[in-house]
Design a protein around this motif. Structure first.
Motif, short mmCIF file in Angstrom:
data_model
loop_
_atom_site.label_atom_id
_atom_site.label_comp_id
_atom_site.label_asym_id
_atom_site.label_seq_id
_atom_site.Cartn_x
_atom_site.Cartn_y
_atom_site.Cartn_z
N ALA A 20 27.83 24.05 30.46
CA ALA A 20 27.90 23.93 31.92
C ALA A 20 26.54 23.56 32.48
CB ALA A 20 28.38 25.25 32.52
N PRO A 21 26.49 22.71 33.50
CA PRO A 21 25.21 22.34 34.11
C PRO A 21 24.58 23.53 34.82
CG PRO A 21 27.03 21.48 35.41
CD PRO A 21 27.63 22.04 34.16
N ASP A 22 23.29 23.41 35.10
CA ASP A 22 22.56 24.50 35.75
C ASP A 22 21.69 23.90 36.86
OD1 ASP A 22 21.42 26.85 36.45
OD2 ASP A 22 20.41 27.22 34.53
N PRO A 23 22.00 24.13 38.13
CA PRO A 23 23.11 24.94 38.64
C PRO A 23 24.43 24.17 38.61
CG PRO A 23 21.88 24.05 40.47
CD PRO A 23 21.15 23.61 39.24
N ALA A 24 25.53 24.91 38.62
CA ALA A 24 26.86 24.33 38.51
C ALA A 24 27.68 24.69 39.73
CB ALA A 24 27.56 24.83 37.25
N PRO A 25 28.65 23.86 40.09
CA PRO A 25 29.58 24.25 41.15
C PRO A 25 30.40 25.46 40.70
CG PRO A 25 30.35 22.26 40.05
CD PRO A 25 28.96 22.53 39.53
N ALA A 26 31.00 26.16 41.65
CA ALA A 26 31.69 27.40 41.32
C ALA A 26 33.02 27.47 42.04
CB ALA A 26 30.82 28.61 41.68
N ALA A 27 33.89 28.33 41.51
CA ALA A 27 35.21 28.54 42.11
C ALA A 27 35.62 30.00 41.93
CB ALA A 27 36.25 27.62 41.48
N VAL A 28 36.34 30.51 42.90
CA VAL A 28 36.97 31.83 42.80
C VAL A 28 38.47 31.60 42.60
CG1 VAL A 28 37.44 34.04 43.89
CG2 VAL A 28 35.24 32.90 44.26
N VAL A 29 39.05 32.23 41.59
CA VAL A 29 40.47 32.11 41.30
C VAL A 29 41.15 33.43 41.62
CG1 VAL A 29 42.19 31.76 39.49
CG2 VAL A 29 40.16 30.31 39.58
N LEU A 37 35.01 32.51 38.73
CA LEU A 37 35.13 33.97 38.82
C LEU A 37 36.57 34.31 39.20
CD1 LEU A 37 34.04 36.84 38.86
CD2 LEU A 37 33.29 36.46 41.22
N ALA A 38 37.29 34.97 38.30
CA ALA A 38 38.65 35.44 38.56
C ALA A 38 38.62 36.95 38.73
CB ALA A 38 39.58 35.06 37.40
N VAL A 39 39.15 37.44 39.84
CA VAL A 39 39.05 38.87 40.16
C VAL A 39 40.44 39.49 40.27
CG1 VAL A 39 36.85 38.63 41.34
CG2 VAL A 39 38.97 38.40 42.64
N ASP A 40 40.49 40.80 39.99
CA ASP A 40 41.68 41.59 40.29
C ASP A 40 41.62 41.98 41.76
OD1 ASP A 40 42.58 41.48 37.70
OD2 ASP A 40 41.82 43.45 37.13
N LEU A 41 42.64 41.63 42.51
CA LEU A 41 42.66 41.93 43.94
C LEU A 41 42.80 43.43 44.17
CD1 LEU A 41 44.95 39.02 45.16
CD2 LEU A 41 42.45 39.06 44.91
N LEU A 42 42.54 43.85 45.38
CA LEU A 42 42.65 45.27 45.72
C LEU A 42 44.05 45.79 45.40
CD1 LEU A 42 40.77 45.45 49.15
CD2 LEU A 42 39.97 46.24 46.92
N GLY A 43 44.11 46.96 44.76
CA GLY A 43 45.39 47.56 44.41
C GLY A 43 46.02 46.99 43.17
N HIS A 44 45.39 46.02 42.53
CA HIS A 44 45.94 45.36 41.35
C HIS A 44 45.04 45.56 40.15
CE1 HIS A 44 48.07 43.21 44.57
NE2 HIS A 44 48.97 42.85 43.67
N GLY A 45 45.64 45.46 38.96
CA GLY A 45 44.87 45.46 37.72
C GLY A 45 43.92 46.63 37.64
N ALA A 46 42.67 46.34 37.26
CA ALA A 46 41.67 47.38 37.09
C ALA A 46 40.87 47.64 38.36
CB ALA A 46 40.72 46.99 35.95
N SER A 47 41.16 46.92 39.43
CA SER A 47 40.44 47.14 40.68
C SER A 47 40.99 48.35 41.41
CB SER A 47 40.54 45.90 41.60
OG SER A 47 39.83 44.81 41.05
N GLY A 48 40.13 48.95 42.23
CA GLY A 48 40.58 50.08 43.04
C GLY A 48 41.16 49.60 44.36
N ALA A 107 33.33 39.48 48.69
CA ALA A 107 32.39 39.99 47.69
C ALA A 107 32.26 39.03 46.53
CB ALA A 107 32.85 41.37 47.20
N ALA A 108 33.36 38.40 46.13
CA ALA A 108 33.30 37.44 45.02
C ALA A 108 32.47 36.22 45.39
CB ALA A 108 34.72 37.02 44.63
N LEU A 109 32.64 35.71 46.61
CA LEU A 109 31.84 34.56 47.04
C LEU A 109 30.36 34.94 47.16
CD1 LEU A 109 34.21 33.03 49.73
CD2 LEU A 109 33.50 31.96 47.57
N ALA A 150 24.80 34.31 45.01
CA ALA A 150 23.55 34.94 44.60
C ALA A 150 23.15 34.59 43.17
CB ALA A 150 23.67 36.47 44.73
N ARG A 151 24.01 33.90 42.41
CA ARG A 151 23.66 33.57 41.02
C ARG A 151 22.77 32.33 40.99
NH1 ARG A 151 24.22 38.22 39.48
NH2 ARG A 151 24.57 38.53 41.71
N PRO A 152 21.67 32.37 40.23
CA PRO A 152 20.79 31.20 40.17
C PRO A 152 21.42 30.00 39.48
CG PRO A 152 20.10 32.90 38.61
CD PRO A 152 21.15 33.51 39.46
N PHE A 153 22.44 30.23 38.65
CA PHE A 153 23.08 29.13 37.93
C PHE A 153 24.25 28.52 38.71
CE2 PHE A 153 24.59 33.22 36.30
CZ PHE A 153 25.94 33.16 36.60
#
Length: 543
Positions: free
Chosen positions: A66-75, A102-113, A139-141, A146-149
């Protein structure tokens, strides 16, 4: 010369070869699926903490080149799923073109609180028309920015079902989001300018979102212009709009549709000024086929291994072979089909507590168990002969059978359909559901067994038992699609898990009849249903 038919011992010995063949298919399919999905992908667990202290968990997907810095996506995943459901078809294919995902577990789902407001599900059109705050997405965005890459000026949002609605809502608010992909969702909280570069991906057979809702979303996003499949606007100006319909996809199966993967990756690449490279759908198709092969091998291996366990734990069956009752079986299938619309009409009166769809799922299993008990009233009860069954052995076989089948099926699927996350509240929910579902399982197993009669230990007898059991859950699902969908489209979520849980005890239904198998089948099915529901159903509050 008359040749004697193979006796039970012969059939038990043949299961050894089935075990070896099944394990070979299971291993080969799993290896191909893992390589096709995760080759050259690096995964990093991510833990986010919201302002109120709630923990949100996810996974970061990147390639080594992956390039540095690279574009990003939240799934973002849909209701009653977890982030892993979007990994093979969305998150990982996007990572392969150089996007940090970055793929996250939404609130109330999976391992998230946390919890979700129950009011979101009271009125589906109202939810699709409502902008609402999404703290886990914020929070995911913030984490990615904040990531340098990460190139914070090239961000994308991709979501399935409820996650697609969230992506559109957030994309309307954030100016730095370059594009949005909404899969199996038709939110109308958009216009010709917001969000930037919006793609709708729809299933032609979607049982939750109607085609009219998809068209309404496109009309809102284009001020009434355009038709499905037509490209509108300009990506450089952020006004690109398109609705793509995959004709044979359901609401959930869009996640495994190569067309969905191909269009989502190409859209994000074009909007973020990347080269999408070769069409990525073939890799997902190869993984899908490999998982199917591994699943068949898992069922074959589980059947063989459980046959050996049953021979050791349970006594041999004695007495004459009982006749089946086909007319009563037809009655059972009709009653199972009617269970869906009947439960749909009662759904508004069923209290959920703090877990969405839990009461509906239990009511569905209770209704099918009651249908089996009613249909079996006209069938004579078989009289058991020989020594009594040692207490607990049927229960032990059921627990071992359920655990073995869940493990063998879960590995090739990468745990995406089970999302087995051992968080304390999900373990507790599973145990509560298990206690509630065992009586339903006993009614089901005893009723179906009485309707089938005791069949000879042959391939034909095993096939008859297995097809009858699977036909019961097919009838439930068809009843929802044909009769009950209009009453309560969201009821498809618990029906999906209840019907899928019928696969777990299938190996025990393929075994030659023995005393105690009914209890084993009941416990195995209850365990499978409790795991599916306990690990998927979202936690909610009354907001």
């Amino acid at each position: 010369m008359v040749r004697a038919s193979p006796g039970p011992d012969c059939w038990w010995r043949m299961f050894r070869w089935y075990a070896l063949a099944g394990l070979a298919l299971w291993l080969a399919g799993t290896v191909v699926a893992v390589v096709a999905t995760y080759d050259d992908i690096r995964t990093t667990p991510v833990r986010l903490r919201l302002a109120d202290g709630t923990t949100v968990r996810g996974v970061l997907y990147r390639t080594r080149s992956a390039p540095d810095p690279a574009p990003a996506a939240v799934v973002l995943h849909g209701t009653a799923l977890a982030h892993a459901s979007c990994a093979p078809g969305l998150a990982i294919p996007l990572a392969r073109i150089g996007v940090v995902v970055l793929a996250v577990d939404l609130l109330g789902h999976g391992a998230s609180g946390g919890t979700l407001p129950r009011s979101e599900y009271d009125d589906l059109p109202a939810m699709l028309n409502t902008p609402a705050g999404q703290p886990e997405l914020d929070a995911a965005l913030a984490y990615l920015r904040a990531r340098p890459f990460v190139d914070g000026k090239r961000l994308a949002l991709v979501g399935h079902s409820r996650g697609g609605w969230m992506a559109v809502v957030e994309g309307c608010r954030c100016e730095d989001v370059a594009c949005v992909v909404s899969v199996s969702s038709g939110p109308t909280v958009c216009d010709r300018e917001r969000p930037r570069n919006l793609l709708f991906l729809a299933g032609g057979l979607d049982e939750v979102i109607s085609q009219a809702q998809y068209r309404a979303a496109l009309a809102r996003a284009t001020a009434g212009e355009g038709e499905p499949g037509e490209w509108l606007g300009d990506t450089d100006r952020g006004t690109a709009r398109q609705l793509v319909i995959s004709p044979w996809s359901l609401h959930l199966s869009t996640l495994a549709d190569p067309t969905t993967t191909r269009r989502a990756v190409q859209w994000v690449a074009w909007c973020l000024h990347l080269d999408p490279g070769p069409v990525p759908g073939r890799r997902l198709l190869a993984a899908d086929l490999a998982v199917a092969v591994a699943s068949l091998g898992a069922l074959l291996a589980a059947t063989a291994l459980l046959a050996a366990l049953a021979r050791r734990l349970l006594p041999a069956a004695e007495g004459e072979i009982g006749a089946g009752h086909r007319p009563l079986l037809a009655v059972l299938f009709l009653l199972a089909a009617a269970a869906s619309p009947a439960t749909a009409r009662l759904s508004d009166r069923l209290p959920d507590g703090g877990v969405l769809f839990s009461a509906h799922a239990c009511a569905l299993l209770f209704a099918v168990g009651l249908a089996a008990a009613l249909a079996a009233r006209g069938a004579p009860r078989e009289i058991s002969r020989g020594s009594p069954l040692p207490p607990g052995r049927g229960v032990l076989l059921g627990v071992l059978g359920g655990a073995l089948t869940l493990a063998l099926l879960g590995v090739p699927w990468g745990m995406t359909w089970l999302s087995l996350v051992p968080t304390p509240r999900r373990v507790g929910l599973t145990l509560v559901l298990l206690a509630l579902l065992v009586p339903c399982g006993l009614a089901l197993a005893s009723g179906v067994q009485r309707l089938l009669g005791r069949t000879a230990p042959t391939f034909g007898g095993a096939l008859r038992r297995g097809l009858t059991w699977l036909g019961l859950w097919l009838a439930l699902w068809l009843g929802h699609l044909l009769l009950g969908r209009a009453d309560r489209p969201f009821l498809g979520i618990p029906i999906r898990f209840v019907a899928a849980s019928g696969v777990v005890p299938l190996p025990l239904w393929l075994l030659p009849d023995r005393p105690g198998l009914g209890v084993a089948r009941a416990v195995s099915h209850a365990l499978g249903a409790a795991c599916f529901l306990g690990c998927h159903l979202p936690f909610v509050h009354d907001g």
